[in-house]
Motif scaffolding. Structure first.
Motif, PDB file in Angstrom:
ATOM      1  N   GLU A 183      39.183  32.525   9.119  1.00 20.91           N
ATOM      2  CA  GLU A 183      38.384  31.477   8.502  1.00 20.91           C
ATOM      3  C   GLU A 183      37.510  30.827   9.561  1.00 20.91           C
ATOM      4  O   GLU A 183      37.637  31.108  10.749  1.00 20.91           O
ATOM      5  N   GLY A 184      36.642  29.958   9.119  1.00 21.06           N
ATOM      6  CA  GLY A 184      35.797  29.218  10.044  1.00 21.06           C
ATOM      7  C   GLY A 184      34.879  30.115  10.840  1.00 21.06           C
ATOM      8  O   GLY A 184      34.206  30.992  10.302  1.00 21.06           O
ATOM      9  N   THR A 185      34.885  29.915  12.153  1.00 22.14           N
ATOM     10  CA  THR A 185      33.959  30.635  13.029  1.00 22.14           C
ATOM     11  C   THR A 185      34.188  32.143  12.992  1.00 22.14           C
ATOM     12  O   THR A 185      33.233  32.924  13.035  1.00 22.14           O
ATOM     13  N   LEU A 186      35.439  32.579  12.874  1.00 20.61           N
ATOM     14  CA  LEU A 186      35.695  34.022  12.808  1.00 20.61           C
ATOM     15  C   LEU A 186      35.119  34.604  11.528  1.00 20.61           C
ATOM     16  O   LEU A 186      34.482  35.665  11.551  1.00 20.61           O
ATOM     17  N   ALA A 187      35.308  33.927  10.403  1.00 22.18           N
ATOM     18  CA  ALA A 187      34.733  34.406   9.137  1.00 22.18           C
ATOM     19  C   ALA A 187      33.213  34.473   9.238  1.00 22.18           C
ATOM     20  O   ALA A 187      32.579  35.438   8.792  1.00 22.18           O
ATOM     21  N   GLN A 188      32.638  33.452   9.852  1.00 24.46           N
ATOM     22  CA  GLN A 188      31.189  33.402  10.032  1.00 24.46           C
ATOM     23  C   GLN A 188      30.731  34.570  10.910  1.00 24.46           C
ATOM     24  O   GLN A 188      29.741  35.245  10.586  1.00 24.46           O
ATOM     25  N   ALA A 189      31.442  34.832  12.003  1.00 20.98           N
ATOM     26  CA  ALA A 189      31.063  35.922  12.910  1.00 20.98           C
ATOM     27  C   ALA A 189      31.158  37.279  12.211  1.00 20.98           C
ATOM     28  O   ALA A 189      30.281  38.132  12.385  1.00 20.98           O
ATOM     29  N   LEU A 190      32.206  37.492  11.427  1.00 19.97           N
ATOM     30  CA  LEU A 190      32.349  38.769  10.714  1.00 19.97           C
ATOM     31  C   LEU A 190      31.165  38.998   9.779  1.00 19.97           C
ATOM     32  O   LEU A 190      30.616  40.104   9.713  1.00 19.97           O
ATOM     33  N   GLN A 191      30.762  37.950   9.073  1.00 17.78           N
ATOM     34  CA  GLN A 191      29.631  38.070   8.150  1.00 17.78           C
ATOM     35  C   GLN A 191      28.317  38.241   8.916  1.00 17.78           C
ATOM     36  O   GLN A 191      27.488  39.090   8.560  1.00 17.78           O
ATOM     37  N   HIS A 192      28.126  37.451   9.970  1.00 18.15           N
ATOM     38  CA  HIS A 192      26.899  37.479  10.756  1.00 18.15           C
ATOM     39  C   HIS A 192      26.697  38.842  11.423  1.00 18.15           C
ATOM     40  O   HIS A 192      25.603  39.429  11.341  1.00 18.15           O
ATOM     41  N   GLU A 193      27.735  39.358  12.063  1.00 20.95           N
ATOM     42  CA  GLU A 193      27.600  40.630  12.789  1.00 20.95           C
ATOM     43  C   GLU A 193      27.450  41.808  11.832  1.00 20.95           C
ATOM     44  O   GLU A 193      26.691  42.741  12.118  1.00 20.95           O
TER      45      GLU A 193
END
Length: 163
Positions: free
Chosen positions: A122-132
């Motif tokens: 969740e949070g930054t990790l979820a964002q990174a998975l989606q972004h990358e």
């Protein structure tokens, strides 16, 4: 340690849909090593292969002390309504905009030996998975912005000293 230079907005490789890895060979191992080296610099949550000039479907991440990578990643599950989340990108330096992202995500892919991997968070990790994953699909976070914010982002890019 090989930290590769980051390609900037305007470089056509950033709009390229990356090819799946089919041969888990020494070239892929070298790419993963370069991605892991490149993501470990301060302030980096992720680096996609096309950001360092490769068109293979691989990214690395570095969030809350967890450093890893996925080959042929796919976001297979998200949870929660998209929320505006402050986001930037190494390929668009100096810009920061609220970007709609799900607060939780799960991605699957492979390691360098072809074994299946799963990363969720969740949070930054979820964002990174989606972004990358977006990067590997030829999308920048700017493509996710509402029109007024996108116009402002483009204005800031044109006025930047790096463009």
């Amino acid at each position: 340690m090989t930290v590769r230079p980051i390609r900037l907005f305007g470089d056509p490789v950033l709009k390229t849909v990356c090819d799946p890895v089919v041969d888990f060979d020494e070239g892929v191992r070298a790419l993963v090593k370069d991605l892991l080296d490149s993501v470990q610099l301060p302030g980096r949550a992720g680096v996609a292969a096309n950001q360092i000039g490769s068109t293979l479907r691989v990214f690395s991440y570095n969030v809350d002390g967890k450093i890893g990578y996925l080959i042929n990643p796919r976001v297979v599950e998200v949870r929660g309504e998209k929320q505006p989340t402050g986001e930037g990108c190494l390929s668009v330096p100096g810009l920061w905009f609220d970007t709609p992202r799900h607060p939780w995500a799960r991605a699957v892919g492979f390691d360098v030996d072809g074994n299946e991997l799963e990363v969720q968070g969740e949070g930054t990790l979820a964002q990174a998975l989606q972004h990358e994953t977006d990067h590997l699909d030829g999308l920048l976070y700017l493509d996710r912005l509402e029109k007024p914010a996108r116009r402002e982002a483009m204005k800031q890019i044109r006025e930047s000293d790096w463009f």
